[in-house]
Write a protein that holds these residues in place. Structure first.
Motif, mmCIF file in Angstrom:
data_model
loop_
_atom_site.group_PDB
_atom_site.id
_atom_site.type_symbol
_atom_site.label_atom_id
_atom_site.label_comp_id
_atom_site.label_asym_id
_atom_site.label_seq_id
_atom_site.Cartn_x
_atom_site.Cartn_y
_atom_site.Cartn_z
ATOM 1 N N ILE A 55 0.846 -1.201 0.000
ATOM 2 C CA ILE A 55 0.000 0.000 0.000
ATOM 3 C C ILE A 55 0.880 1.250 0.000
ATOM 4 N N LYS A 56 1.887 1.271 0.862
ATOM 5 C CA LYS A 56 2.789 2.426 0.935
ATOM 6 C C LYS A 56 3.478 2.671 -0.402
ATOM 7 N N SER A 57 3.986 1.619 -1.012
ATOM 8 C CA SER A 57 4.690 1.757 -2.292
ATOM 9 C C SER A 57 3.752 2.236 -3.397
ATOM 10 N N SER A 58 2.518 1.744 -3.389
ATOM 11 C CA SER A 58 1.543 2.185 -4.388
ATOM 12 C C SER A 58 1.224 3.663 -4.222
ATOM 13 N N MET A 59 1.094 4.112 -2.991
ATOM 14 C CA MET A 59 0.818 5.522 -2.745
ATOM 15 C C MET A 59 2.021 6.389 -3.107
ATOM 16 N N MET A 60 3.212 5.901 -2.878
ATOM 17 C CA MET A 60 4.410 6.662 -3.225
ATOM 18 C C MET A 60 4.566 6.798 -4.737
ATOM 19 N N ALA A 61 4.091 5.802 -5.477
ATOM 20 C CA ALA A 61 4.202 5.834 -6.939
ATOM 21 C C ALA A 61 3.072 6.633 -7.587
ATOM 22 N N LYS A 80 -8.953 0.104 -3.559
ATOM 23 C CA LYS A 80 -8.772 0.076 -5.007
ATOM 24 C C LYS A 80 -7.802 -1.013 -5.444
ATOM 25 N N LEU A 81 -6.758 -1.253 -4.675
ATOM 26 C CA LEU A 81 -5.837 -2.339 -5.013
ATOM 27 C C LEU A 81 -6.569 -3.682 -4.962
ATOM 28 N N TYR A 82 -7.385 -3.847 -3.943
ATOM 29 C CA TYR A 82 -8.131 -5.096 -3.790
ATOM 30 C C TYR A 82 -9.166 -5.256 -4.907
ATOM 31 N N ARG A 83 -9.935 -4.228 -5.132
ATOM 32 C CA ARG A 83 -11.037 -4.292 -6.095
ATOM 33 C C ARG A 83 -10.560 -4.334 -7.550
ATOM 34 N N ASP A 84 -9.599 -3.504 -7.903
ATOM 35 C CA ASP A 84 -9.224 -3.319 -9.306
ATOM 36 C C ASP A 84 -7.999 -4.116 -9.755
ATOM 37 N N GLU A 85 -7.212 -4.616 -8.822
ATOM 38 C CA GLU A 85 -5.936 -5.196 -9.227
ATOM 39 C C GLU A 85 -5.705 -6.626 -8.734
ATOM 40 N N GLY A 86 -6.743 -7.377 -8.504
ATOM 41 C CA GLY A 86 -6.551 -8.804 -8.251
ATOM 42 C C GLY A 86 -6.834 -9.319 -6.863
ATOM 43 N N GLY A 87 -7.535 -8.579 -6.059
ATOM 44 C CA GLY A 87 -7.901 -9.077 -4.733
ATOM 45 C C GLY A 87 -6.702 -9.219 -3.815
ATOM 46 N N LEU A 88 -6.735 -10.225 -2.958
ATOM 47 C CA LEU A 88 -5.655 -10.433 -1.992
ATOM 48 C C LEU A 88 -4.318 -10.714 -2.656
ATOM 49 N N ARG A 90 -2.943 -9.249 -5.004
ATOM 50 C CA ARG A 90 -2.237 -7.988 -5.277
ATOM 51 C C ARG A 90 -1.356 -7.569 -4.102
ATOM 52 N N PHE A 91 -1.784 -7.878 -2.895
ATOM 53 C CA PHE A 91 -1.041 -7.483 -1.703
ATOM 54 C C PHE A 91 0.172 -8.374 -1.446
ATOM 55 N N TYR A 92 0.297 -9.462 -2.185
ATOM 56 C CA TYR A 92 1.410 -10.395 -1.979
ATOM 57 C C TYR A 92 2.265 -10.589 -3.229
ATOM 58 N N ALA A 93 2.130 -9.705 -4.219
ATOM 59 C CA ALA A 93 2.981 -9.771 -5.408
ATOM 60 C C ALA A 93 4.414 -9.465 -4.984
ATOM 61 N N GLY A 94 5.348 -10.340 -5.298
ATOM 62 C CA GLY A 94 6.747 -10.156 -4.921
ATOM 63 C C GLY A 94 7.084 -10.590 -3.514
ATOM 64 N N PHE A 95 6.157 -11.258 -2.863
ATOM 65 C CA PHE A 95 6.328 -11.674 -1.464
ATOM 66 C C PHE A 95 7.475 -12.665 -1.294
ATOM 67 N N THR A 96 7.549 -13.683 -2.142
ATOM 68 C CA THR A 96 8.579 -14.719 -2.002
ATOM 69 C C THR A 96 9.989 -14.155 -2.162
ATOM 70 N N PRO A 97 10.281 -13.378 -3.211
ATOM 71 C CA PRO A 97 11.631 -12.809 -3.303
ATOM 72 C C PRO A 97 11.975 -11.896 -2.122
ATOM 73 N N CYS A 98 10.978 -11.178 -1.631
ATOM 74 C CA CYS A 98 11.212 -10.303 -0.482
ATOM 75 C C CYS A 98 11.624 -11.119 0.740
ATOM 76 N N LEU A 99 10.930 -12.219 1.001
ATOM 77 C CA LEU A 99 11.282 -13.063 2.145
ATOM 78 C C LEU A 99 12.648 -13.712 1.952
ATOM 79 N N MET A 100 12.938 -14.121 0.712
ATOM 80 C CA MET A 100 14.241 -14.737 0.441
ATOM 81 C C MET A 100 15.376 -13.733 0.656
ATOM 82 N N ARG A 101 15.148 -12.483 0.336
ATOM 83 C CA ARG A 101 16.154 -11.444 0.527
ATOM 84 C C ARG A 101 16.278 -11.053 1.996
ATOM 85 N N SER A 102 15.181 -11.088 2.715
ATOM 86 C CA SER A 102 15.175 -10.583 4.085
ATOM 87 C C SER A 102 16.071 -11.393 5.019
ATOM 88 N N VAL A 103 16.154 -12.693 4.824
ATOM 89 C CA VAL A 103 16.939 -13.515 5.750
ATOM 90 C C VAL A 103 18.436 -13.193 5.670
#
Length: 122
Positions: A55-61, A80-88, A90-103
């Motif tokens: 949400i923060k990144s979408s608002m910044m863009a 709007k992200l939920y309704r127009d861009e794929g439901g839940l 949308r909130f987890y796009a890029g989640f796996t690479p982020c977790l892999m990088r975080s460790v």
């Protein structure tokens, strides 16, 4: 950025407390224990806060011009992200690479931080 560090540090502190030897201090921990605690802290942070970062990144863009902005606020953006861009999803796009990088990123960060604190105490 400071909020991120506070949350990651909080998760790091929780996991670090499990590795401190009985009767010892944080300086008695092995570098491996610090790495594991740091990796766990980073993983837990991103695991629990990733949708809010989307949400923060979408608002910044969004547009700088207030008349052309797509989002009026945080809740409007989430709706709007939920309704127009794929439901839940949308909130987890890029989640796996982020977790892999975080460790490894947070494991390294906290080893450097704790080693620096050990040799240059305040």
């Amino acid at each position: 950025m400071n909020t991120i560090l506070v949350f990651v540090t909080g998760f790091f502190e929780i996991s670090r407390s499990m590795f401190i030897p009985e009767g010892g201090t944080i300086y008695d921990m092995s570098p491996w224990a610090v790495m594991i605690s740091g990796g766990f802290g980073g993983f837990q942070y991103w695991f629990t806060t990733y949708p809010t970062d989307v949400i923060k990144s979408s608002m910044m863009a969004d547009e700088l011009n207030t008349h052309k902005r797509r989002y009026r606020g945080v809740l409007d953006c989430a709706r709007k992200l939920y309704r127009d861009e794929g439901g839940l999803k949308r909130f987890y796009a890029g989640f796996t690479p982020c977790l892999m990088r975080s460790v490894p990123a947070n494991a390294t960060l906290f080893v450097v931080l704790e080693t620096t604190r050990k040799y240059f105490p305040l």
